[in-house]
Design a protein around this motif. Structure first.
Motif, mmCIF file in Angstrom:
data_model
loop_
_atom_site.group_PDB
_atom_site.id
_atom_site.type_symbol
_atom_site.label_atom_id
_atom_site.label_comp_id
_atom_site.label_asym_id
_atom_site.label_seq_id
_atom_site.Cartn_x
_atom_site.Cartn_y
_atom_site.Cartn_z
ATOM 1 N N GLY A 13 14.339 -32.748 40.115
ATOM 2 C CA GLY A 13 13.639 -31.641 40.756
ATOM 3 C C GLY A 13 14.583 -30.509 41.113
ATOM 4 N N ILE A 14 15.743 -30.873 41.615
ATOM 5 C CA ILE A 14 16.765 -29.860 41.910
ATOM 6 C C ILE A 14 17.237 -29.217 40.612
ATOM 7 C CG2 ILE A 14 19.104 -29.481 42.818
ATOM 8 C CD1 ILE A 14 18.424 -31.804 44.835
ATOM 9 N N GLY A 15 17.437 -30.057 39.590
ATOM 10 C CA GLY A 15 17.823 -29.541 38.280
ATOM 11 C C GLY A 15 16.765 -28.600 37.716
ATOM 12 N N PHE A 16 15.505 -28.920 37.984
ATOM 13 C CA PHE A 16 14.413 -28.059 37.545
ATOM 14 C C PHE A 16 14.528 -26.683 38.195
ATOM 15 C CE2 PHE A 16 10.139 -26.348 38.356
ATOM 16 C CZ PHE A 16 9.705 -26.181 37.048
ATOM 17 N N ILE A 17 14.826 -26.660 39.487
ATOM 18 C CA ILE A 17 14.993 -25.388 40.195
ATOM 19 C C ILE A 17 16.162 -24.599 39.606
ATOM 20 C CG2 ILE A 17 15.600 -24.337 42.424
ATOM 21 C CD1 ILE A 17 13.992 -26.715 43.707
ATOM 22 N N VAL A 18 17.271 -25.291 39.344
ATOM 23 C CA VAL A 18 18.427 -24.651 38.704
ATOM 24 C C VAL A 18 18.018 -24.114 37.334
ATOM 25 C CG1 VAL A 18 20.722 -25.067 37.701
ATOM 26 C CG2 VAL A 18 20.149 -26.014 39.946
ATOM 27 N N ASP A 19 17.318 -24.942 36.573
ATOM 28 C CA ASP A 19 16.877 -24.580 35.224
ATOM 29 C C ASP A 19 15.984 -23.346 35.246
ATOM 30 O OD1 ASP A 19 16.382 -24.730 32.490
ATOM 31 O OD2 ASP A 19 15.595 -26.763 32.542
ATOM 32 N N VAL A 20 14.943 -23.375 36.049
ATOM 33 C CA VAL A 20 13.983 -22.267 36.087
ATOM 34 C C VAL A 20 14.624 -20.990 36.622
ATOM 35 C CG1 VAL A 20 11.851 -21.429 37.156
ATOM 36 C CG2 VAL A 20 11.946 -23.732 36.223
ATOM 37 N N SER A 21 15.401 -21.112 37.693
ATOM 38 C CA SER A 21 15.986 -19.891 38.269
ATOM 39 C C SER A 21 16.994 -19.253 37.321
ATOM 40 C CB SER A 21 16.593 -20.169 39.645
ATOM 41 O OG SER A 21 17.569 -21.167 39.586
ATOM 42 N N THR A 22 17.805 -20.068 36.649
ATOM 43 C CA THR A 22 18.739 -19.472 35.687
ATOM 44 C C THR A 22 17.983 -18.939 34.472
ATOM 45 O OG1 THR A 22 19.269 -21.662 34.783
ATOM 46 C CG2 THR A 22 20.796 -20.746 36.390
ATOM 47 N N MET A 23 16.903 -19.607 34.090
ATOM 48 C CA MET A 23 16.077 -19.113 32.985
ATOM 49 C C MET A 23 15.490 -17.747 33.325
ATOM 50 S SD MET A 23 14.657 -19.568 30.025
ATOM 51 C CE MET A 23 13.213 -19.054 29.126
ATOM 52 N N ILE A 24 15.024 -17.581 34.537
ATOM 53 C CA ILE A 24 14.449 -16.291 34.964
ATOM 54 C C ILE A 24 15.508 -15.187 34.895
ATOM 55 C CG2 ILE A 24 13.541 -15.023 36.954
ATOM 56 C CD1 ILE A 24 12.047 -17.677 37.689
ATOM 57 N N VAL A 25 16.681 -15.486 35.438
ATOM 58 C CA VAL A 25 17.754 -14.479 35.434
ATOM 59 C C VAL A 25 18.186 -14.161 34.006
ATOM 60 C CG1 VAL A 25 20.157 -14.042 36.084
ATOM 61 C CG2 VAL A 25 18.580 -15.058 37.743
ATOM 62 N N PHE A 26 18.484 -15.199 33.220
ATOM 63 C CA PHE A 26 18.986 -14.968 31.866
ATOM 64 C C PHE A 26 17.938 -14.342 30.946
ATOM 65 C CE2 PHE A 26 22.207 -18.598 32.521
ATOM 66 C CZ PHE A 26 23.168 -17.711 32.988
ATOM 67 N N SER A 27 16.654 -14.649 31.171
ATOM 68 C CA SER A 27 15.614 -14.097 30.289
ATOM 69 C C SER A 27 15.461 -12.598 30.453
ATOM 70 C CB SER A 27 14.283 -14.811 30.508
ATOM 71 O OG SER A 27 13.765 -14.513 31.787
ATOM 72 N N THR A 28 15.968 -12.042 31.547
ATOM 73 C CA THR A 28 15.939 -10.586 31.708
ATOM 74 C C THR A 28 17.120 -9.919 31.017
ATOM 75 O OG1 THR A 28 17.169 -10.625 33.791
ATOM 76 C CG2 THR A 28 14.753 -10.784 33.938
ATOM 77 N N LEU A 29 18.118 -10.737 30.632
ATOM 78 C CA LEU A 29 19.341 -10.193 30.065
ATOM 79 C C LEU A 29 19.525 -10.470 28.575
ATOM 80 C CD1 LEU A 29 21.696 -11.393 32.945
ATOM 81 C CD2 LEU A 29 20.725 -9.099 32.646
ATOM 82 N N MET A 30 18.792 -11.456 28.039
ATOM 83 C CA MET A 30 19.019 -11.889 26.659
ATOM 84 C C MET A 30 17.746 -12.480 26.066
ATOM 85 S SD MET A 30 21.414 -15.146 27.772
ATOM 86 C CE MET A 30 22.471 -14.097 28.739
ATOM 87 N N PRO A 31 17.754 -12.771 24.763
ATOM 88 C CA PRO A 31 16.570 -13.374 24.128
ATOM 89 C C PRO A 31 16.190 -14.710 24.784
ATOM 90 C CG PRO A 31 18.131 -12.634 22.464
ATOM 91 C CD PRO A 31 18.813 -12.495 23.797
ATOM 92 N N LEU A 32 14.894 -15.034 24.744
ATOM 93 C CA LEU A 32 14.377 -16.221 25.429
ATOM 94 C C LEU A 32 15.065 -17.522 25.021
ATOM 95 C CD1 LEU A 32 10.515 -15.618 25.560
ATOM 96 C CD2 LEU A 32 12.109 -15.728 27.484
ATOM 97 N N PHE A 33 15.285 -17.727 23.741
ATOM 98 C CA PHE A 33 15.855 -19.001 23.311
ATOM 99 C C PHE A 33 17.323 -19.138 23.724
ATOM 100 C CE2 PHE A 33 12.135 -18.567 20.589
ATOM 101 C CZ PHE A 33 11.487 -19.756 20.902
ATOM 102 N N VAL A 34 18.054 -18.047 23.779
ATOM 103 C CA VAL A 34 19.437 -18.070 24.279
ATOM 104 C C VAL A 34 19.422 -18.356 25.783
ATOM 105 C CG1 VAL A 34 21.553 -16.722 24.608
ATOM 106 C CG2 VAL A 34 20.252 -16.509 22.473
ATOM 107 N N ALA A 35 18.534 -17.672 26.490
ATOM 108 C CA ALA A 35 18.394 -17.884 27.937
ATOM 109 C C ALA A 35 18.018 -19.331 28.238
ATOM 110 C CB ALA A 35 17.344 -16.929 28.505
#
Length: 129
Positions: A13-35
């Motif tokens: 669950g904690i990993g999920f939070i890390v995963d989703v939050s970094t996905m949100i940040v990275f998806s604004t900066l790069m392509p979805l699959f890279v993020a």
């Protein structure tokens, strides 16, 4: 129910939070699959640290593998678990043409599927006695 599995799920669950939050940040900066790939790697490292300190703490004293070997095994097992995780994500995003927040939500089914595989490999291989 197995207490170790509950701890594993909480760490996940904690990993999920890390995963989703970094996905949100990275998806604004790069392509979805890279993020998505980078977010996965952040979550793997978070989960390894927490699982070795919480879920499999007792097994730490019962086996003698080095940190690098243990981390490598965890990364490898997480990559095995990531196959259905990322395939599920790819199928949902590509098949349904998801974008934005819908693409971020699409990570949930894959994470659940991957968690089952990851627990089995972590318990029987990475942190085994």
């Amino acid at each position: 129910m197995n207490i170790k599995y509950i701890k594993f799920a909480c760490v996940g669950g904690i990993g999920f939070i890390v995963d989703v939050s970094t996905m949100i940040v990275f998806s604004t900066l790069m392509p979805l699959f890279v993020a998505r790939t980078l977010a996965f790697l952040f979550a793997v490292n978070s989960n390894w640290l927490l699982n070795r300190r919480i879920t499999f703490k007792q097994q730490q004293f019962e086996h003698n593998s080095g940190l690098l070997q243990e981390w490598s095994k965890f990364l490898c097992s997480s990559c095995i678990g990531a196959i259905p995780n990322l395939c599920c994500y790819w199928l949902l995003v590509s098949g349904l043409s998801l974008t934005g927040s819908a693409a971020i939500i699409a990570i949930v089914p894959g994470i659940i599927l991957g968690m089952l595989i990851n627990y089995f490999l972590a318990d029987r291989w990475v942190f085994s006695k």
